[in-house]
Structures are given as C-alpha cells and as structure tokens.
Design a protein around this motif. Structure first.
Motif, PDB file in Angstrom:
ATOM      1  N   GLY A 241     -13.048  71.716  57.864  1.00  0.00           N
ATOM      2  CA  GLY A 241     -12.062  71.495  58.915  1.00  0.00           C
ATOM      3  C   GLY A 241     -11.960  70.011  59.178  1.00  0.00           C
ATOM      4  O   GLY A 241     -12.088  69.204  58.251  1.00  0.00           O
ATOM      5  N   GLY A 242     -11.878  69.640  60.466  1.00  0.00           N
ATOM      6  CA  GLY A 242     -12.115  70.371  61.700  1.00  0.00           C
ATOM      7  C   GLY A 242     -13.153  71.462  61.607  1.00  0.00           C
ATOM      8  O   GLY A 242     -14.075  71.427  60.818  1.00  0.00           O
ATOM      9  N   GLU A 243     -12.974  72.453  62.461  1.00  0.00           N
ATOM     10  CA  GLU A 243     -13.818  73.639  62.419  1.00  0.00           C
ATOM     11  C   GLU A 243     -13.019  74.745  61.740  1.00  0.00           C
ATOM     12  O   GLU A 243     -12.084  75.299  62.325  1.00  0.00           O
ATOM     13  N   PRO A 244     -13.366  75.075  60.492  1.00  0.00           N
ATOM     14  CA  PRO A 244     -12.533  75.995  59.716  1.00  0.00           C
ATOM     15  C   PRO A 244     -12.408  77.389  60.318  1.00  0.00           C
ATOM     16  O   PRO A 244     -11.395  78.060  60.120  1.00  0.00           O
ATOM     17  N   LEU A 245     -13.410  77.836  61.082  1.00  0.00           N
ATOM     18  CA  LEU A 245     -13.349  79.187  61.634  1.00  0.00           C
ATOM     19  C   LEU A 245     -12.336  79.311  62.771  1.00  0.00           C
ATOM     20  O   LEU A 245     -12.060  80.427  63.225  1.00  0.00           O
ATOM     21  N   LEU A 246     -11.758  78.200  63.208  1.00  0.00           N
ATOM     22  CA  LEU A 246     -10.685  78.274  64.195  1.00  0.00           C
ATOM     23  C   LEU A 246      -9.392  78.779  63.575  1.00  0.00           C
ATOM     24  O   LEU A 246      -8.490  79.220  64.295  1.00  0.00           O
TER      25      LEU A 246
ATOM     26  N   ALA B  65     -20.911  76.549  63.415  1.00  0.00           N
ATOM     27  CA  ALA B  65     -21.578  77.834  63.639  1.00  0.00           C
ATOM     28  C   ALA B  65     -21.226  78.524  64.948  1.00  0.00           C
ATOM     29  O   ALA B  65     -21.668  79.649  65.182  1.00  0.00           O
ATOM     30  N   PHE B  66     -20.412  77.896  65.799  1.00  0.00           N
ATOM     31  CA  PHE B  66     -20.138  78.481  67.113  1.00  0.00           C
ATOM     32  C   PHE B  66     -19.432  79.824  66.995  1.00  0.00           C
ATOM     33  O   PHE B  66     -19.651  80.735  67.804  1.00  0.00           O
ATOM     34  N   LEU B  67     -18.586  79.983  65.988  1.00  0.00           N
ATOM     35  CA  LEU B  67     -17.839  81.224  65.806  1.00  0.00           C
ATOM     36  C   LEU B  67     -18.450  82.119  64.724  1.00  0.00           C
ATOM     37  O   LEU B  67     -17.891  83.165  64.398  1.00  0.00           O
ATOM     38  N   LEU B  68     -19.598  81.732  64.209  1.00  0.00           N
ATOM     39  CA  LEU B  68     -20.222  82.489  63.127  1.00  0.00           C
ATOM     40  C   LEU B  68     -20.765  83.858  63.535  1.00  0.00           C
ATOM     41  O   LEU B  68     -20.804  84.766  62.698  1.00  0.00           O
ATOM     42  N   PRO B  69     -21.223  84.053  64.772  1.00  0.00           N
ATOM     43  CA  PRO B  69     -21.798  85.373  65.081  1.00  0.00           C
ATOM     44  C   PRO B  69     -20.890  86.534  64.700  1.00  0.00           C
ATOM     45  O   PRO B  69     -21.361  87.555  64.199  1.00  0.00           O
ATOM     46  N   ALA B  70     -19.590  86.379  64.910  1.00  0.00           N
ATOM     47  CA  ALA B  70     -18.654  87.461  64.593  1.00  0.00           C
ATOM     48  C   ALA B  70     -18.081  87.348  63.184  1.00  0.00           C
ATOM     49  O   ALA B  70     -17.451  88.296  62.693  1.00  0.00           O
ATOM     50  N   ALA B  71     -18.299  86.211  62.523  1.00  0.00           N
ATOM     51  CA  ALA B  71     -17.604  85.958  61.255  1.00  0.00           C
ATOM     52  C   ALA B  71     -18.496  86.001  60.027  1.00  0.00           C
ATOM     53  O   ALA B  71     -17.998  86.201  58.918  1.00  0.00           O
ATOM     54  N   ALA B  72     -19.797  85.804  60.178  1.00  0.00           N
ATOM     55  CA  ALA B  72     -20.671  85.584  59.026  1.00  0.00           C
ATOM     56  C   ALA B  72     -20.610  86.713  58.009  1.00  0.00           C
ATOM     57  O   ALA B  72     -20.461  86.472  56.803  1.00  0.00           O
ATOM     58  N   GLN B  73     -20.719  87.951  58.459  1.00  0.00           N
ATOM     59  CA  GLN B  73     -20.741  89.069  57.511  1.00  0.00           C
ATOM     60  C   GLN B  73     -19.398  89.221  56.810  1.00  0.00           C
ATOM     61  O   GLN B  73     -19.338  89.511  55.602  1.00  0.00           O
TER      62      GLN B  73
END
Length: 323
Positions: free
Chosen positions: A67-72, A98-106
């Motif tokens: 990114g930026g933060e790619p998970l956004l 890693a802020f948005l990883l809890p819901a995204a990692a799997q």
C-alpha cells in the motif's frame, strides 16, 4: 527474462493497491489527512492483473502486494486469487500493518498468499499509539496471531526511531525469536513526508544494542537478492538489518514497483516513473510491455542515500509505493 540497463535480472514486482493507510506513522505520513484518491484514478484489479500477467510472462517470479495499507482495499483476496490462479507457483507476498488481519488472514491464505511482512515497531501500547497516532497494538497482535494460525510465513519489520522505540530492539527481537518469526530492522529513510525531527539510528547502533544481550553474533554472507544484511546469534537465530544509506545491495537489485494509479517506478528513491494506465485500460498490452522494458532500461544503477551526505532526503511518498 527481464534485464535492466545495468545487466541486472529483474524478477520481483511490488504492486501497491492503495495509498490509503489507517495509521499515521511518524516515519511515513504523519500529517497527511485521512483521505483517498478517487476510485476512478485507481487501476481496477482487472487492469492491474493485465500488467501482472505481462510481467510474469516476461520473467517476474515474485509479486508482493503493498500500500499504503493494502487491506483497506476491498476484496483483496480476490485479487490475490487472480494471480495465484494464473501461476500457482508464483511467490505471492503481502506487506501490512496487521490491523485488519484478524478477519482477513485465513481468506488471504486460502486465496494463495504464501508470505506476509508485518510492521511491528514496539511491544508497548503507549509507544505504538505515539508512532501510529492511534491505539493499535492490541489489534496488531491479534493480526499477527491470525496470520500465524493461518499458516502464513511471517517476517516482522521494525523501524527504530531515536528516542521513541530504539531501546526496544532486543525486546522486539526476542518476541520474534520466541515465535520463530524473522525480524528485520530498517534504518529510517529520510523523506519529506516524515514527521519533522524524526531521526533513525544506524545499523552499527542497532548492533551495539543487540550486543548488550547477545555478545557474540556473526554476519552471514549476503543473499544477493535481499536488501537485508543478516546476522546469526549463537543459537542459530537470524535477524536482518536493512541499510538504505548504503548502496551495496543496489548491485543486485531485482525489483520494480507499480503504484495503484499505474505508475511504474524503477527505484524507490527516485521520482522518475512511467504510466501504464492508459495502455492497460485500453488493452494495448504490447504498449504496456514496451513501457516496462523502457523503465527497466532507465533503471538507476543505485540510490542516492549516502553515508557521506546526512542531508540527502527523498521526496518519494513511501505510502504510494509500499517502501
């Protein structure tokens, strides 16, 4: 095979999918308002993928999403799956806070992601809040654990800033060592977008801090494809230091960068870039390929950060290129 103007093989593409970030880290973009580039200015996943296919066909073997933060950016897992489905042995990686990883990692792992680099500058909530300008650490720890649980290979990146987190180097190293993660400490890269007065510490200072606990560690011969110099503790654990103020790793630079708006960047330090946006949006794939080869032909021999010039500062906005 992609060869640049200095005879270096280029097989690594870093793709920024957004310049937006949910942190405001002191060394990156502390004063930038929480805003975003209009969606119409960004390349769609489909258009980014058109170029990535060209790059893979021409010899790219590793793709890192940044990114930026790619998970956004929504539905990032679908983009990763596009790449994985096209060539399932491609080295697919992601850099995140890693802020948005809890819901995204799997979901990312299931889509084909293999490796993940996570920014972790401190183990102390108050220091993390000072660096990122929000309370983040508890959620970051959850994100790291989620990535671990999903089976992603984890590297941790840490930027020591003088007077803020520089005395936590051993603590962060031990955190990673205990969990089997690789840690890389990164010298602060002076840039116009960082907080005024922010100062990093040198690799020699980092090693001195490590030596206070680990008296004997040895330098490992450099992997020519890596910007990090690695060191081995007596028990075999390895940690890395990235020194952008040196240019010895430039001789083996194997990477090129693509921004979310379609700018192809040959070197992190320099502003020079060429746009592939119109070419891919209009399905002029031969033109996109020609631009890629032109950018490679013009790729600088080395960066301009220098130990000899403490005033050398980049105008590069790292939040647009993923560092």
């Amino acid at each position: 095979m992609l060869i640049d103007g200095h005879g270096r093989k280029v097989d690594y593409l870093r793709v920024s999918v957004t310049e937006r970030c949910n942190f405001r880290c002191q060394y990156c973009m502390p004063e930038k308002p929480f805003s975003w580039v209009p969606k119409e200015n960004l390349l769609s996943y489909e258009d980014l993928f058109k170029f990535i296919k060209v790059a893979i066909d021409e010899g790219i073997k590793k793709v890192r999403i940044t990114g930026g933060e790619p998970l956004l950016r929504e539905n990032l897992d679908s983009f990763i799956k596009m790449i994985y489905d096209y060539k399932n042995d491609i080295d697919l990686a992601l850099t995140t806070n890693a802020f948005l990883l809890p819901a995204a990692a799997q979901k990312l792992k299931d889509a084909g992601l293999k490796r993940i680099n996570i920014s972790l500058d401190t183990l102390r909530p108050d220091v993390a809040a000072k660096i990122a300008q929000k309370d983040v650490l508890k959620t970051v720890f959850k994100g790291i654990q989620a990535a671990d649980d999903a089976g992603l290979k984890i590297k941790i990146n840490c930027v020591p800033i003088k007077g803020i987190n520089d005395q936590e180097i051993v603590e962060v190293l031990d955190f990673c060592k205990e969990r089997g993660y690789t840690i890389r400490f990164i010298e602060f890269m002076e840039n116009n977008h960082a907080k005024d007065g922010a100062k990093g510490i040198t690799s020699d200072e980092m090693k001195e801090i490590v030596s206070r606990k680990y008296k004997n560690f040895e330098m490992i011969p450099r992997d020519t494809s890596s910007p990090a110099q690695y060191y081995k503790l007596e028990d075999g654990y390895q940690f890395g230091i990235i020194e952008p103020h040196k240019d010895d790793f430039c001789a083996a630079c194997n990477r090129i960068r693509l921004t979310a708006e379609g700018n192809l960047i040959p070197c992190l330090y320099f502003e020079e870039a060429m746009s592939i946006k119109d070419a891919v949006r209009n399905n002029r794939i031969d033109e996109a390929t020609a631009i890629l080869k032109k950018v490679l032909a013009d790729k600088p021999e080395k960066n301009k950060w220098s130990d000899k010039d403490d005033n050398e500062t980049s105008t590069r906005a790292f939040y647009e290129t993923g560092g």
